[in-house]
Write a protein that holds these residues in place. Structure first.
Motif, PDB file in Angstrom:
ATOM      1  N   GLY A   1       0.766  -1.241   0.000  1.00  0.00           N
ATOM      2  CA  GLY A   1       0.000   0.000   0.000  1.00  0.00           C
ATOM      3  C   GLY A   1       0.792   1.284   0.000  1.00  0.00           C
ATOM      4  O   GLY A   1       0.201   2.371   0.112  1.00  0.00           O
ATOM      5  N   LYS A   2       2.115   1.207  -0.146  1.00  0.00           N
ATOM      6  CA  LYS A   2       2.918   2.437  -0.178  1.00  0.00           C
ATOM      7  C   LYS A   2       2.778   3.154  -1.521  1.00  0.00           C
ATOM      8  O   LYS A   2       2.865   4.378  -1.601  1.00  0.00           O
ATOM      9  N   PHE A   3       2.618   2.383  -2.596  1.00  0.00           N
ATOM     10  CA  PHE A   3       2.365   2.941  -3.926  1.00  0.00           C
ATOM     11  C   PHE A   3       1.016   2.432  -4.425  1.00  0.00           C
ATOM     12  O   PHE A   3       0.574   1.338  -4.045  1.00  0.00           O
ATOM     13  N   ALA A   4       0.367   3.221  -5.278  1.00  0.00           N
ATOM     14  CA  ALA A   4      -0.924   2.835  -5.836  1.00  0.00           C
ATOM     15  C   ALA A   4      -0.765   1.646  -6.779  1.00  0.00           C
ATOM     16  O   ALA A   4       0.281   1.495  -7.431  1.00  0.00           O
ATOM     17  N   PRO A   5      -1.783   0.795  -6.887  1.00  0.00           N
ATOM     18  CA  PRO A   5      -1.711  -0.374  -7.778  1.00  0.00           C
ATOM     19  C   PRO A   5      -1.443  -0.018  -9.240  1.00  0.00           C
ATOM     20  O   PRO A   5      -0.876  -0.833  -9.973  1.00  0.00           O
ATOM     21  N   ASN A   6      -1.838   1.182  -9.663  1.00  0.00           N
ATOM     22  CA  ASN A   6      -1.640   1.568 -11.062  1.00  0.00           C
ATOM     23  C   ASN A   6      -0.327   2.324 -11.292  1.00  0.00           C
ATOM     24  O   ASN A   6      -0.137   2.959 -12.329  1.00  0.00           O
ATOM     25  N   THR A   7       0.600   2.262 -10.338  1.00  0.00           N
ATOM     26  CA  THR A   7       1.898   2.926 -10.490  1.00  0.00           C
ATOM     27  C   THR A   7       2.619   2.419 -11.744  1.00  0.00           C
ATOM     28  O   THR A   7       2.680   1.212 -11.980  1.00  0.00           O
ATOM     29  N   ASP A   8       3.143   3.341 -12.526  1.00  0.00           N
ATOM     30  CA  ASP A   8       3.930   2.982 -13.712  1.00  0.00           C
ATOM     31  C   ASP A   8       5.332   2.641 -13.237  1.00  0.00           C
ATOM     32  O   ASP A   8       6.191   3.513 -13.080  1.00  0.00           O
ATOM     33  N   ILE A   9       5.557   1.353 -12.991  1.00  0.00           N
ATOM     34  CA  ILE A   9       6.816   0.908 -12.394  1.00  0.00           C
ATOM     35  C   ILE A   9       8.010   1.234 -13.279  1.00  0.00           C
ATOM     36  O   ILE A   9       9.019   1.779 -12.820  1.00  0.00           O
ATOM     37  N   LYS A  10       7.904   0.926 -14.564  1.00  0.00           N
ATOM     38  CA  LYS A  10       9.043   1.147 -15.461  1.00  0.00           C
ATOM     39  C   LYS A  10       9.411   2.620 -15.558  1.00  0.00           C
ATOM     40  O   LYS A  10      10.588   2.984 -15.586  1.00  0.00           O
ATOM     41  N   SER A  11       8.395   3.467 -15.601  1.00  0.00           N
ATOM     42  CA  SER A  11       8.656   4.901 -15.689  1.00  0.00           C
ATOM     43  C   SER A  11       9.356   5.412 -14.430  1.00  0.00           C
ATOM     44  O   SER A  11      10.314   6.181 -14.505  1.00  0.00           O
ATOM     45  N   LEU A  12       8.878   4.979 -13.274  1.00  0.00           N
ATOM     46  CA  LEU A  12       9.470   5.433 -12.016  1.00  0.00           C
ATOM     47  C   LEU A  12      10.900   4.929 -11.876  1.00  0.00           C
ATOM     48  O   LEU A  12      11.798   5.685 -11.479  1.00  0.00           O
ATOM     49  N   VAL A  13      11.132   3.678 -12.223  1.00  0.00           N
ATOM     50  CA  VAL A  13      12.495   3.137 -12.178  1.00  0.00           C
ATOM     51  C   VAL A  13      13.397   3.937 -13.113  1.00  0.00           C
ATOM     52  O   VAL A  13      14.534   4.292 -12.763  1.00  0.00           O
ATOM     53  N   GLY A  14      12.902   4.248 -14.310  1.00  0.00           N
ATOM     54  CA  GLY A  14      13.699   4.984 -15.286  1.00  0.00           C
ATOM     55  C   GLY A  14      14.089   6.376 -14.832  1.00  0.00           C
ATOM     56  O   GLY A  14      15.142   6.891 -15.217  1.00  0.00           O
ATOM     57  N   LYS A  15      13.258   6.987 -13.995  1.00  0.00           N
ATOM     58  CA  LYS A  15      13.562   8.340 -13.501  1.00  0.00           C
ATOM     59  C   LYS A  15      14.636   8.327 -12.421  1.00  0.00           C
ATOM     60  O   LYS A  15      15.413   9.273 -12.302  1.00  0.00           O
ATOM     61  N   VAL A  16      14.664   7.282 -11.612  1.00  0.00           N
ATOM     62  CA  VAL A  16      15.534   7.264 -10.434  1.00  0.00           C
ATOM     63  C   VAL A  16      16.802   6.438 -10.639  1.00  0.00           C
ATOM     64  O   VAL A  16      17.870   6.821 -10.170  1.00  0.00           O
ATOM     65  N   ASN A  17      16.712   5.324 -11.327  1.00  0.00           N
ATOM     66  CA  ASN A  17      17.850   4.433 -11.501  1.00  0.00           C
ATOM     67  C   ASN A  17      18.758   4.933 -12.623  1.00  0.00           C
ATOM     68  O   ASN A  17      18.380   4.910 -13.790  1.00  0.00           O
ATOM     69  N   ARG A  18      19.974   5.386 -12.270  1.00  0.00           N
ATOM     70  CA  ARG A  18      20.904   5.929 -13.258  1.00  0.00           C
ATOM     71  C   ARG A  18      22.030   4.929 -13.541  1.00  0.00           C
ATOM     72  O   ARG A  18      23.204   5.218 -13.342  1.00  0.00           O
ATOM     73  N   GLU A  19      21.640   3.745 -14.005  1.00  0.00           N
ATOM     74  CA  GLU A  19      22.638   2.732 -14.326  1.00  0.00           C
ATOM     75  C   GLU A  19      23.582   3.182 -15.441  1.00  0.00           C
ATOM     76  O   GLU A  19      24.708   2.694 -15.545  1.00  0.00           O
TER      77      GLU A  19
END
Length: 432
Positions: free
Chosen positions: A362-380
């Protein structure tokens, strides 16, 4: 997944003084696996970095102790102890220019929670970037001595009846972790739920800073906790409780802490960012060598770092585990990993799991765009650039941003390409 642009860096000026050259020669000798590769001169002389007294902060501590920040042109890096993960968050919100910090040894999910304003004052988003993973494995789930006769271990179900009876008698079951939505919270919840114990209904989860876990269990403030080392080991050494399992038994080779920085600092100081990363990566290589573990434990135990007996650090660093309930294991593969096998590289698939688990609870909404959020924060991409300049062998640089499907001790499988299927497979969860 959203493509992230690659930062451009030029070559650093050759260092000129004889004294500095001598230092570089000495550092090359001490750290032969990493060539002294250079980038454009750092824009600043240092940065303010935070850490919590946990063994997985070792790469930052060793980089400072061994002069690796100086080696890469950053003589004024400050590595400052934080009182809790909440304090780490608050000081990152402030930023170094406002007497806070610019980056930190951090729980891997926390930058995503800050990026989205889930854990900040007034829900104000603070753009964050994960630059490296610091370690795999070697956290622990420990239980108060009163539960030793249950035989609880990796199977948490052995606590279900005794917890239910205690709760029916009007007593609260307290399960401690270090930050809501953080790694320790997720390991604890996974373990309880796999044993049929609902972490939101059957127990009360409480937040306790890592260095305060042992003292709180000693006075009876909690029944179970999840934290990193050296605190599980210290609990056992003091005879207060026992370790039910290590987190590597829940998910072998799992990602744990990250090195993250404020995104605005990275944008202002791209060369310094890469220099920081190169120093930390070299420190990870040093930390990974078994022959360095005794010295590492002695350094971490110092008053200015952890202020603990080195023996509380050393055993589990080497994979020697005294669970404290009559079970001991020597030379296991459950020791903390820092480099070999792609540990330092921040797999985006791992961050997808952290976000998915926070959707589960319940920390993030079920419809969270996981790939988009990862892409914004993860700077591999920044990690890859630093690895290239450091001279890391191509074989040690993962070819994909995904490690693929992950399998947990209870048989559950997480496919980063299909997080919904994973969530559907879980019987205990807050998300629908």
């Amino acid at each position: 997944m959203k493509k992230i642009s690659t930062m451009s860096f030029s070559r650093r000026d050759v260092l000129k003084t004889t004294a500095t050259a001598a230092l570089i020669t000495a550092m090359r000798s001490a750290f032969p696996s990493g060539a002294f590769a250079s980038t454009g001169a750092p824009e600043v002389r240092g940065a303010k970095l935070g850490y919590i007294a946990l063994t997985d902060a070792a790469p930052l501590v060793i980089a400072k102790e061994k002069g690796l920040f100086e080696k890469h042109g950053l003589p004024d890096v400050d590595v400052a102890k934080q009182a809790s993960w909440g304090a780490t968050r608050d000081n990152l919100v402030l930023g170094g220019e406002a007497n806070g910090i610019d980056g930190a040894h951090i729980l891997s999910p926390l930058p995503f929670l800050m990026q989205t304003g889930k854990v900040t004052q007034n829900n104000q988003p603070v753009p964050m970037s994960i630059l490296a993973r610091l370690n795999y494995d070697s956290q622990g789930i420990s239980v108060a001595k009163e539960y030793a006769e249950t035989g609880v271990g990796l199977d948490a179900s052995k606590l279900k009846a005794v917890f239910a009876a205690k709760k029916a008698a009007g007593k609260e079951i307290k399960a401690a972790m270090t930050f809501p939505g953080g790694t320790h919270d997720l390991w604890l919840r996974y373990w309880l739920a796999a044993g049929g114990i609902d972490p939101d209904k059957d127990v009360s989860t409480i937040v306790v800073p890592p260095p305060q876990m042992v003292a709180n269990m000693k006075v009876g403030n909690m029944d179970v906790f999840c934290v990193g080392e050296p605190w599980n080991e210290q609990l056992v050494n003091q005879g207060i409780g026992f370790t039910a399992c290590t987190t590597g038994e829940i998910w072998k080779g799992h990602p744990e802490k990250a090195f993250a920085m404020r995104t605005d600092w990275i944008e202002k100081n791209p060369n310094a960012t890469k220099a920081l990363l190169m120093a930390i990566m070299e420190a990870q290589q040093w930390c990974d060598r078994m022959e360095n573990k005794d010295e590492m434990a002695a350094i971490l135990g110092k008053r200015q770092w952890f202020n603990v007996p080195p023996v509380d650090v050393l055993g589990r660093l080497k994979g020697d585990i005294n669970y404290g309930n009559g079970r001991t294991e020597k030379a296991t593969n459950l020791y903390m990993k820092f480099w070999a096998g792609g540990v330092s590289y921040p797999f985006q698939s791992h961050d997808a799991w952290f976000i998915t688990e926070n959707i589960r609870w319940g920390k993030f909404a079920p419809n969270t765009d996981i790939k988009s959020l990862v892409g914004k924060v993860n700077r591999e991409d920044v990690w890859r650039a630093a690895a290239k300049d450091l001279g890391v062998a191509s074989a040690d640089i993962p070819s994909s941003t995904s490690r693929g499907k992950e399998t947990f001790f209870d048989g559950k499988i997480f496919d980063p390409e299909n997080p919904s299927a994973y969530l559907d497979s879980l019987s205990i969860k807050a998300a629908t």
